[in-house]
Design a protein around this motif. Structure first.
Motif: not given
Ligand code: ACO
Length: 376
Positions: A11-19, A30-38, A51-55
């Motif tokens: 583990v080489a970084a902490q990120t708020r972007l994707s898990h 960024a908190g949303y399951p891919l199946e809902e977002l895509a 870039w801004q952390g929210q929709l």
């Protein structure tokens, strides 16, 4: 000191972007399951999210789209470099890498590495990437480059350049779904490359140039073209087993299968399989889609037979190939279309790294000779 080949599980970084959860087969953006977002978000909305952390609200999205569309024009030197690259018939990924390197020429604050300056650069890179790849494709076909049509979305603009006409709304929707699906994916190799370069306090253009180079490789973003070529070469369901067996017996890898993190099916494969199905249903010809499903099933069966216990499953690239083919793109373009989508993730990671930077500098284990003496 222990050496971990390929930094597996490090583990080489902490990120708020994707898990990425490789055991559960989950991808969270960024908190949303891919199946809902895509299937629902546009690429522009996903850029705001990273870039801004929210929709964005409707008004914020409109302002954002206007800002993005204002930044599409390419510097003259970029056009010149693309023409030279087209004459040499370089692959689109090489052209994109070279073009990104030219962009500081029209950046009046190219030496300003502040977060604010880099936020603007992220917008410019995302705005220009479809123009670079789309117009480069036109040049490769001997056609004139086209200007931005400000009323078009990013996906619409790209399709307009490729097809030279108003984009088909179904193709635009599928391309949005694809770009949102691949916008970010944890600390993949190209994103890691971007973060390493950023961590030296180098500039965003260098980081993105390095990331493009990393994505180009066939073990990363170079797989969908060969995956589609493989389906075409197989041609019929009956041919799938002998063809795939021959490859595996020769020790070759099947493109579009296996993943460093996912040990179950890549969730992006499902999202894109659905998008591909919608496209092929609409076109009224499901034969390629059915063939691809048959090839996938056979490949999974044979991978288990030849590589038991390695948990090799379908990855994102297999269905990427079908979606991109379904919207009328040719396989030499596939990696560069992936890069346009991943531009959102790369730039967001550069900003995240800069905001909380520490030089990324692992160690190596020396395994060479010792005790040598200089003989004069
Ligand atoms: N076909 C055949 N065998 C495979 C494949 C494959 N696609 N993938 C892995 N294997 C085998 C390896 O040969 C190895 O066999 P061994 O244990 O007998 O030596 C075993 O499975 C484990 O493979 P590793 O190389 O340790 O797996 P790694 O985590 O390094 O590789 C990778 C992941 C590079 C994606 C690999 O699965 C691969 O080469 N796939 C094909 C290329 C591809 O589809 N790339 C796109 C990935 S998705 C993306 O980056 C966006």
């Amino acid at each position: 000191m222990t050496t971990v080949a390929g930094l597996e599980n490090a583990v080489a970084a902490q990120t708020r972007l994707s898990h990425v959860d490789g055991q559960a087969g989950e991808l969270i953006i960024a908190g949303y399951p891919l199946e809902e977002l895509a299937p629902n978000a546009t690429y522009e909305q996903a850029l705001c999210l990273l870039w801004q952390g929210q929709l964005p609200s409707r008004a914020e999205l409109e302002a954002f789209q206007r800002a993005l569309r204002r930044e599409r024009a390419l510097p003259a030197v970029t056009g010149y470099i693309l023409q030279q690259a087209a004459q040499a018939k370089l692959p689109p990924m090489d052209a994109l890498r070279m073009a990104v390197s030219t962009l500081p020429v029209t950046d009046p604050n190219a030496q300003d590495n502040s977060l604010e300056a880099n936020r603007l650069r992220a917008l410019q890179l995302a705005a220009k990437a479809p123009m670079i790849v789309g117009n480069y494709w036109r040049m490769l076909q001997g056609k004139e480059p086209l200007d931005s049509k400000p009323e078009l979305s990013q996906a619409g603009q790209f399709l307009y350049l490729i097809h030279g006409k108003q984009p088909d709304p179904a193709f635009e929707k599928a391309l949005n779904a694809y770009w949102v699906t691949v916008i970010d994916h944890g600390l993949n190799a190209s994103t890691f490359a971007a973060r390493v370069i950023t961590s030296t306090l180098s500039d965003m253009y260098s980081a993105i140039t390095g990331a493009i180079g990393a994505l180009k490789g066939p073990l990363h973003g170079g797989a969908p073209g060969p995956a589609l070529d493989m389906v075409f070469e197989i041609g019929t369901l009956e041919n799938a087993e002998p063809y795939l067996r021959k490859k595996l017996e020769a020790g070759e890898r099947l493109m579009g299968f296996g993943h460093r993190v996912y040990k179950v099916r890549d969730p992006r494969a499902d999202v894109l399989a659905q998008a591909a199905q919608r496209l092929f249903d609409r076109a009224g010809d499901r034969s390629l889609y059915q063939l691809a499903l048959g090839v996938e099933q056979m490949a999974l069966r044979l991978l288990e037979e030849y590589k038991p216990g390695r948990s090799l499953q379908t990855n994102v690239e297999f269905f990427t190939a079908l979606v991109l083919h379904g919207i009328g793109l040719e396989s030499p373009l596939f990696s560069a279309v992936f890069a346009i989508g991943r531009m959102g993730g790369w730039t967001a990671h550069v900003l995240e790294q800069l905001a909380n930077n520490r030089l990324i500098r692992p160690q190596s284990q020396y395994v060479g000779p010792l005790g040598r003496r200089w003989q004069s």
